[in-house]
Motif scaffolding. Structure first.
Motif, short mmCIF file in Angstrom:
data_model
loop_
_atom_site.label_atom_id
_atom_site.label_comp_id
_atom_site.label_asym_id
_atom_site.label_seq_id
_atom_site.Cartn_x
_atom_site.Cartn_y
_atom_site.Cartn_z
N TYR A 29 1.99 6.19 9.96
CA TYR A 29 0.76 5.88 10.69
C TYR A 29 0.53 6.86 11.84
N ASN B 217 0.84 -1.20 0.00
CA ASN B 217 0.00 0.00 0.00
C ASN B 217 0.88 1.25 0.00
N LEU C 79 -1.49 -2.51 14.77
CA LEU C 79 -2.05 -1.65 13.74
C LEU C 79 -1.93 -2.27 12.36
N ILE C 80 -0.72 -2.74 12.04
CA ILE C 80 -0.53 -3.30 10.71
C ILE C 80 -1.16 -4.69 10.61
N GLN D 161 1.37 3.45 2.27
CA GLN D 161 2.13 3.65 3.52
C GLN D 161 3.47 2.91 3.46
N GLN E 45 -3.95 -5.42 11.68
CA GLN E 45 -5.34 -5.17 11.31
C GLN E 45 -5.48 -4.72 9.86
N SER E 46 -4.56 -3.79 9.46
CA SER E 46 -4.81 -3.14 8.18
C SER E 46 -4.14 -3.81 6.98
N TRP E 47 -3.15 -4.70 7.21
CA TRP E 47 -2.52 -5.37 6.08
C TRP E 47 -3.02 -6.80 6.00
N SER E 48 -3.00 -7.34 4.78
CA SER E 48 -3.31 -8.76 4.63
C SER E 48 -2.05 -9.57 4.87
N THR F 293 0.27 -9.42 1.90
CA THR F 293 1.09 -8.22 1.85
C THR F 293 2.30 -8.35 2.76
#
Lengths: 627, 98
Positions: free
Chosen positions: A543, A518, A559-560, A520, A562-565, A568
C-alpha cells in the motif's frame, strides 16, 4: 538425517552415565561437567546426545556421555535403543565407553539395582553412583555403600547431585587406575534375566535390611491434591493460565527492546550507506532476518523456564496424566501435551519437543498438528485485522468483542488440531491401536537453579543454531524475491508489484479470488512465508506506506478498513488460523522427520484446510450481507 | 480371570480398591500386545512385589495411579488388567507361582 556426529573432545577416555529415568542422572551429569557440554544428535536418529568433559582431582581429562534413561537393556523407545547400542558398542560413530557410571536412585533401589545388574553383565568397568543418598536417609533408608559394594561386586559411592560438592567421592574414584580395568565376565544367569535379577536384588536388599517398603507421604499428599478428580484439573488450568500470562506479559518488554534495537540499527545503516541494493540487502534482508530470529528468544526462554521447572519438579507427568483421557480420545497420549503447549509460543520448539514422545506414530501426529496451535507470530496479523474490522464494544454485558474474537481464533486452532488427530485415529490402522501409557510419576523435587539454567541455555543454543540459520536464509531469499527485478522507470505502483514476489502474488490472486483475497493480500502472503508477522509490513509496502515497525499497523488499519470488505477480513483471519505459512516450521519438520515427505504433506493438508475454512467463512459472510 | 488358582483370587489390579495393600501374582499380556508383559516387568511388576492402587483418573476411572514397590506409575486400565494381584495377607506368596 544426515547430521554429522560432532566429536568435540575426541581424545581421552570415555565415561558413560546410565540409569533409570528420573534417577537424577542428568543432574549428576550437570554437576560433573558444568557448562562444558555439547548437545547434538546421535547419528541417524533424533535422540539428543549430550557430551561433556571433566577434569579429575588428579588432573585426568575425561569425556562424559549422558545416555538416555532406560528401565532395562531391552529397548522400547528410540531413546532406550540408543542407550543399548552405545553400551553394546553397536552405535555407529560412537566409541564403546571405557567406564560406566550406573546411577541408581537410593530411594528406589529395587528397580534401579536391576539395571545395575544388567549393566554389570556387559563386562565393562562399572561404578555404581548411589544418587539422592541424602533424600533416602531422610526417608529412613540407610544404605552403607561399602556393604552394597560387597553384595554387588562393584564399587559403590554416594552422590548428592543437587549439592555442589555432591560428586567429590565419585570424582576421586576416577583417579584410581583399578577402576578402569575390565571386570571378569559373569556368566549370564539362567532364565529370564529381568526376573532372576529381581530375585538377586531382593535377596541383597533383604540381607542389608532395606527390603521394607517405605511410603513416600509428602509426595502422596501433593498427589492427593494435584491428581484429585476435581481439584487436579483446576490446578492444571491455573498453572497453564499462569504460564501463558507469563510467556506473553513478561516477554513483551524484551521483545519491544529487540524490535527497537533492530529498527534503530536499520536506521543507522540507512543513513550511513548510499541507497543501493546492498543497503536494501543489509537492512531488509540481514538485519530484519536476525531481528526476526532474536525477537522470539524472550518467549522461548520464558516458556522453557516453566517447562523445565515443571519437569524438574515432577509436575509435568502429572499434567500428562490428567490430560491422558482427552488426548486419548483423539488417538494421542498425555505425552503430546508439552510439544503442543510449546507450539503456542512458536511451532518450532514444539516440534523439537516432540522428541520426548517414544511412539513414532504419536510423535508424527503431534508434529503434524503442532502448527495449528496459534503461535505468537500470528498475533500482529490478528491485532491488525481485529483492530480494523471488529468494533470495540461489550457483548453480553461483560465481554469485549475484540477479545472474544481473539479467543475464538485460538480455540479454532485447537479444535482443528484435535479434529485432524481424531481423523487420523479413525482412518488409519495405526491410529486404532492402543498404545501403552506406563508412565512414571516421580517423587516431587524442588528444582535446582543450575539444572534449569543449563537446560534453558541448551534450548536457546539449539534454537539459534538449528533454526536461526534457516530463518535468516529464508528472509534473505524472500528479500531477493521482493526486490528483483526492480521497478521500471516511471512506474506508478509500489516497487514490490514489479518484483518476482509481486508476479507470484498476482498469480496467487487468481487462486485466492474465490476466498475473497485481493492482489495486495496475495502479494503480502509471499514474504509472510518467512515469518507470519512479516505479512503486516509487506501489506504496508504494497500500500506504498513509508512507515516502519508498529507504525505500519496504525497507518494501515484505516486504509484496509476502507478498502476491504468484512467478509475478506474474516476470511483472512480464518486463513491465518490454519494456513501453512512459515517456511521455518516446514524446514524444522524436514529436519526432525528426515525427509521432505512429511513437510510436503503438512503444507498440503494445511493449505487445503485453510482454503476450505476461508471459503466457507467468506461465502457465509457474503450470504449474510457483510460483503 | 475369575478362576481361583493356588488359593489366590484371580482379581486384576484395575479392579482393586484404592489404598488396599496387594502383591503382584503374575502378569499376563493380551495376545494383541504380548510385549506389555516384559514392559510391565521392567518397571517392577514382578511376582511378590508390593502394589497398591493410589487413585483413578476422571472421567471413567482411567488412567490409574499405581504404587509398585517404591515407584509410582500411571497405567491405563487395560494395562493394569494384565496384572493379577493377591492380598498381602496371603502367606508365602512367592511359593505360589503357577
Amino acid at each position: 538425517m544426515n547430521q554429522a556426529v560432532i566429536h568435540l573432545h575426541p581424545s581421552g577416555p570415555l565415561l558413560a552415565l546410565v540409569g533409570n529415568p528420573n534417577c537424577g542422572k542428568t543432574a549428576l551429569f550437570n554437576l560433573l561437567t558444568g557448562s562444558r557440554q555439547k548437545v547434538a544428535n546421535y547419528a541417524g536418529v533424533t535422540v539428543e546426545r549430550k557430551e561433556g568433559r571433566l577434569t579429575t582431582p588428579g588432573g585426568k581429562f575425561l569425556r562424559v556421555l549422558d545416555l538416555p534413561g532406560a528401565y532395562s537393556l531391552y529397548p522400547r523407545s528410540p531413546d532406550e535403543r540408543v542407550t543399548c547400542d552405545v553400551l553394546f558398542g553397536r552405535a555407529s560413530g560412537e566409541k564403546r565407553p571405557d567406564l560406566i557410571v550406573c546411577v541408581v536412585d537410593a530411594t528406589n533401589l529395587r528397580r534401579n539395582l536391576r539395571l545395575a545388574m544388567a549393566v554389570k553383565r556387559l563386562g565393562l568397568p562399572c561404578i555404581v553412583a548411589l544418587n539422592m543418598a541424602d533424600l533416602a536417609e531422610r526417608r529412613g533408608i540407610k544404605v552403607v555403600p561399602e556393604a552394597l559394594a560387597v553384595e554387588l561386586g562393584m564399587p559403590v559411592v554416594s552422590t548428592v547431585a543437587i549439592q555442589s560438592s555432591g560428586a567429590e567421592p565419585l570424582l576421586a574414584l576416577f583417579d584410581d587406575p583399578a577402576i578402569w580395568c575390565s571386570m571378569a565376565l559373569t556368566p549370564p544367569a539362567q532364565g529370564m534375566p529381568t526376573e532372576s535379577d529381581h530375585l538377586v536384588v531382593r535377596r541383597i536388599l533383604q540381607r542389608l535390611g532395606l527390603d521394607d517398603v517405605i511410603p513416600h507421604t509428602p509426595s502422596d499428599r501433593i498427589d492427593g491434591v494435584v491428581l484429585h478428580p476435581v481439584i487436579g484439573p483446576i490446578v492444571l488450568a491455573v498453572v497453564l493460565f499462569l504460564v501463558f500470562q507469563a510467556v506473553f506479559a513478561w516477554a513483551e518488554m524484551p521483545m519491544t527492546l529487540i524490535k527497537t534495537a533492530t529498527a534503530s540499527l536499520s536506521e543507522v545503516v540507512g543513513v550511513v550507506m548510499p541507497e543501493t541494493w546492498l543497503r536494501s540487502l543489509i537492512v531488509d534482508g540481514l538485519i530484519a532476518g536476525v531481528g526476526g530470529v532474536l525477537v522470539f528468544l524472550p518467549q522461548i526462554v520464558i516458556l522453557y523456564f516453566f517447562i523445565l521447572f515443571l519437569e524438574e519438579s515432577g509436575y509435568l507427568p502429572r499434567a500428562a496424566f490428567l490430560l491422558d483421557r482427552l488426548m486419548g480420545s483423539v488417538g494421542l497420549s498425555g505425552r503430546s501435551f508439552i510439544p503442543l503447549l510449546s507450539s503456542f509460543a512458536c511451532a518450532i520448539p514444539g516440534i523439537m519437543a516432540a522428541r520426548s514422545i517414544a511412539n513414532p506414530r504419536d510423535r508424527l501426529v503431534t508434529i503434524m498438528i503442532a502448527p495449528l496451535m496459534t503461535c505468537s507470530a500470528r498475533l500482529p496479523v490478528y491485532a491488525l485485522l481485529i483492530g480494523a474490522f471488529i468494533p470495540q464494544r461489550l457483548v453480553w454485558g461483560a465481554f469485549e468483542l475484540q477479545g472474544l474474537v481473539l479467543l475464538v481464533l485460538y480455540l479454532a486452532g485447537v479444535i482443528g488440531a484435535l479434529a485432524v488427530a481424531w481423523l487420523l485415529k479413525r482412518f488409519t490402522a495405526a491410529g486404532r491401536q492402543v498404545r501403552p501409557l506406563m508412565m512414571e510419576l516421580p517423587s516431587y523435587h524442588l528444582p535446582t537453579v543450575r539444572n534449569i539454567a543449563i537446560g534453558i541455555w541448551q534450548k536457546v543454543m539449539i534454537f539459534m543454531k538449528r533454526v536461526g540459520g534457516i530463518i535468516l536464509i529464508l528472509t534473505i531469499l524472500l528479500w531477493f524475491l521482493a526486490s528483483f527485478p526492480a521497478a521500471p522507470d516511471g512506474a506508478t505502483g509500489a516497487a514490490i508489484e514489479y518484483s518476482l514476489a509481486g508476479m507470484l502474488g498476482q498469480a496467487l490472486a487468481r487462486v485466492f479470488e474465490p476466498i475473497g483475497f485481493n492482489w495486495q493480500i496475495s502479494i503480502a502472503l509471499v514474504p509472510g512465508m518467512a515469518a507470519r508477522e512479516v505479512a503486516v509490513s509487506a501489506l504496508g509496502t504494497v500500500y506504498a506506506l513509508s512507515a516502519t515497525g508498529s507504525d505500519t499497523a496504525q497507518a494501515l488499519a484505516p486504509l484496509i478498513a476502507q478498502s476491504w470488505s468484512l467478509a475478506t477480513a474474516l476470511s483472512l483471519l480464518v486463513w491465518y488460523v490454519f494456513a501453512p505459512q512459515c517456511l521455518s516450521t516446514l524446514a524444522t519438520v524436514k529436519r526432525e522427520t528426515g525427509s521432505w515427505t512429511m513437510p510436503l504433506i503438512m503444507a498440503g493438508y494445511l493449505f487445503a484446510l485453510a482454503y476450505a475454512a476461508s471459503f466457507i467463512t467468506y461465502r457465509v459472510a457474503l450470504a449474510l450481507g457483510v460483503g | 480371570m475369575s478362576a481361583t488358582k493356588n488359593g489366590i483370587s484371580g482379581a486384576t489390579l484395575d479392579l482393586a480398591a484404592i489404598g488396599h495393600a496387594l502383591t503382584v501374582h503374575d502378569v499376563q499380556a493380551p495376545p494383541t500386545s504380548p510385549e506389555w508383559a516384559r514392559w510391565l516387568e521392567e518397571i517392577g511388576f514382578i511376582d511378590g512385589e508390593y502394589v497398591m492402587l493410589m487413585a483413578r483418573g476422571l472421567p471413567g476411572g482411567d488412567p490409574l495411579v499405581v504404587r509398585i514397590g517404591q515407584s509410582t506409575f500411571a497405567l491405563r486400565r487395560a494395562e493394569a488388567a494384565c496384572v493379577r494381584v493377591a492380598s498381602v495377607a496371603q502367606p508365602n506368596v512367592e511359593g505360589c507361582k503357577a
